[in-house]
Design a protein around this motif. Sequence first.
Motif, PDB file in Angstrom:
ATOM      1  N   ARG A   1      -0.457  12.728   1.708  1.00  0.00           N
ATOM      2  CA  ARG A   1      -1.611  12.600   2.618  1.00  0.00           C
ATOM      3  C   ARG A   1      -2.925  12.543   1.829  1.00  0.00           C
ATOM      4  NH1 ARG A   1      -2.068  16.174   7.851  1.00  0.00           N
ATOM      5  NH2 ARG A   1      -1.327  14.280   8.803  1.00  0.00           N
ATOM      6  N   GLU A   2      -3.043  13.374   0.784  1.00  0.00           N
ATOM      7  CA  GLU A   2      -4.252  13.364  -0.049  1.00  0.00           C
ATOM      8  C   GLU A   2      -4.364  12.051  -0.819  1.00  0.00           C
ATOM      9  OE1 GLU A   2      -4.779  18.072  -1.207  1.00  0.00           O
ATOM     10  OE2 GLU A   2      -3.215  16.911  -2.207  1.00  0.00           O
ATOM     11  N   VAL A   3      -3.255  11.577  -1.344  1.00  0.00           N
ATOM     12  CA  VAL A   3      -3.261  10.305  -2.071  1.00  0.00           C
ATOM     13  C   VAL A   3      -3.627   9.164  -1.133  1.00  0.00           C
ATOM     14  CG1 VAL A   3      -1.850   8.661  -3.350  1.00  0.00           C
ATOM     15  CG2 VAL A   3      -1.625  11.095  -3.810  1.00  0.00           C
ATOM     16  N   ASP A   4      -3.108   9.183   0.094  1.00  0.00           N
ATOM     17  CA  ASP A   4      -3.444   8.161   1.083  1.00  0.00           C
ATOM     18  C   ASP A   4      -4.949   8.150   1.346  1.00  0.00           C
ATOM     19  OD1 ASP A   4      -3.010   6.159   3.091  1.00  0.00           O
ATOM     20  OD2 ASP A   4      -3.203   7.737   4.606  1.00  0.00           O
ATOM     21  N   ARG A   5      -5.529   9.316   1.456  1.00  0.00           N
ATOM     22  CA  ARG A   5      -6.983   9.412   1.686  1.00  0.00           C
ATOM     23  C   ARG A   5      -7.759   8.854   0.489  1.00  0.00           C
ATOM     24  NH1 ARG A   5     -11.253  10.387   4.213  1.00  0.00           N
ATOM     25  NH2 ARG A   5     -12.735  12.043   3.833  1.00  0.00           N
ATOM     26  N   ILE A   6      -7.322   9.158  -0.717  1.00  0.00           N
ATOM     27  CA  ILE A   6      -7.984   8.661  -1.929  1.00  0.00           C
ATOM     28  C   ILE A   6      -7.914   7.139  -1.988  1.00  0.00           C
ATOM     29  CG2 ILE A   6      -7.824   8.578  -4.452  1.00  0.00           C
ATOM     30  CD1 ILE A   6      -6.848  11.547  -4.272  1.00  0.00           C
ATOM     31  N   VAL A   7      -6.733   6.588  -1.739  1.00  0.00           N
ATOM     32  CA  VAL A   7      -6.551   5.131  -1.772  1.00  0.00           C
ATOM     33  C   VAL A   7      -7.406   4.466  -0.690  1.00  0.00           C
ATOM     34  CG1 VAL A   7      -4.863   3.284  -1.398  1.00  0.00           C
ATOM     35  CG2 VAL A   7      -4.282   5.223  -2.849  1.00  0.00           C
ATOM     36  N   THR A   8      -7.440   5.069   0.500  1.00  0.00           N
ATOM     37  CA  THR A   8      -8.253   4.528   1.597  1.00  0.00           C
ATOM     38  C   THR A   8      -9.729   4.510   1.214  1.00  0.00           C
ATOM     39  OG1 THR A   8      -6.666   5.275   3.257  1.00  0.00           O
ATOM     40  CG2 THR A   8      -8.917   4.841   4.014  1.00  0.00           C
TER      41      THR A   8
ATOM     42  N   ARG B   1       0.812  -1.208   0.000  1.00  0.00           N
ATOM     43  CA  ARG B   1       0.000   0.000   0.000  1.00  0.00           C
ATOM     44  C   ARG B   1       0.856   1.275   0.000  1.00  0.00           C
ATOM     45  NH1 ARG B   1      -5.344   1.079   2.303  1.00  0.00           N
ATOM     46  NH2 ARG B   1      -5.423   3.269   2.820  1.00  0.00           N
ATOM     47  N   SER B   2       1.880   1.327   0.843  1.00  0.00           N
ATOM     48  CA  SER B   2       2.711   2.532   0.923  1.00  0.00           C
ATOM     49  C   SER B   2       3.451   2.787  -0.388  1.00  0.00           C
ATOM     50  CB  SER B   2       3.704   2.427   2.083  1.00  0.00           C
ATOM     51  OG  SER B   2       4.553   1.318   1.926  1.00  0.00           O
ATOM     52  N   GLU B   3       3.853   1.727  -1.080  1.00  0.00           N
ATOM     53  CA  GLU B   3       4.509   1.889  -2.378  1.00  0.00           C
ATOM     54  C   GLU B   3       3.526   2.423  -3.419  1.00  0.00           C
ATOM     55  OE1 GLU B   3       7.844  -1.668  -2.013  1.00  0.00           O
ATOM     56  OE2 GLU B   3       5.918  -2.092  -2.968  1.00  0.00           O
TER      57      GLU B   3
ATOM     58  N   LYS C   1       3.953   5.937  -5.366  1.00  0.00           N
ATOM     59  CA  LYS C   1       3.982   5.985  -6.833  1.00  0.00           C
ATOM     60  C   LYS C   1       2.937   6.963  -7.367  1.00  0.00           C
ATOM     61  CE  LYS C   1       4.138   3.068 -10.899  1.00  0.00           C
ATOM     62  NZ  LYS C   1       5.365   3.560 -11.472  1.00  0.00           N
ATOM     63  N   ILE C   2       1.724   6.911  -6.826  1.00  0.00           N
ATOM     64  CA  ILE C   2       0.661   7.823  -7.285  1.00  0.00           C
ATOM     65  C   ILE C   2       1.024   9.264  -6.958  1.00  0.00           C
ATOM     66  CG2 ILE C   2      -1.749   8.506  -6.966  1.00  0.00           C
ATOM     67  CD1 ILE C   2      -2.379   5.517  -6.504  1.00  0.00           C
TER      68      ILE C   2
ATOM     69  N   ASN D   1       1.696  12.465  -9.603  1.00  0.00           N
ATOM     70  CA  ASN D   1       0.744  13.574  -9.507  1.00  0.00           C
ATOM     71  C   ASN D   1       1.293  14.616  -8.539  1.00  0.00           C
ATOM     72  OD1 ASN D   1      -1.797  12.562 -11.021  1.00  0.00           O
ATOM     73  ND2 ASN D   1      -1.130  10.836  -9.773  1.00  0.00           N
ATOM     74  N   PRO D   2       2.204  15.475  -9.002  1.00  0.00           N
ATOM     75  CA  PRO D   2       2.845  16.430  -8.096  1.00  0.00           C
ATOM     76  C   PRO D   2       1.879  17.427  -7.445  1.00  0.00           C
ATOM     77  CG  PRO D   2       3.516  16.808 -10.383  1.00  0.00           C
ATOM     78  CD  PRO D   2       2.679  15.592 -10.368  1.00  0.00           C
ATOM     79  N   GLY D   3       0.688  17.562  -7.986  1.00  0.00           N
ATOM     80  CA  GLY D   3      -0.297  18.464  -7.398  1.00  0.00           C
ATOM     81  C   GLY D   3      -0.970  17.889  -6.164  1.00  0.00           C
TER      82      GLY D   3
END
Length: 92
Positions: free
Chosen positions: A20-27, A3-5, A9-10, A14-16
Amino acid sequence: MIRSELIEKIAGENPGLSAREVDRIVTIFFDEICEQLASGGRVELRGFGTFSTRARDGRTGRNPRTGAAVEIDAKRVPYFKPGKEMRARLNV
């Protein structure tokens, strides 16, 4: 990949978005899949595959340490069927 990888990667692509935001999206993504399966539904991701559940009957199993018989209850288990595109990419 863990999951952390995946999050790393995401976030890198996506530099924007912050990690933390990507973690929330994946969750949210994984939680929605779990909720749909728990309610008896299925999740189809075109080009990737389909998640669903299958019923397993109750049975008598064995404790590997003692050899004693153990009753195993009936249950639903997750099942994944890869899509046509995924199978084609795996067997190039």
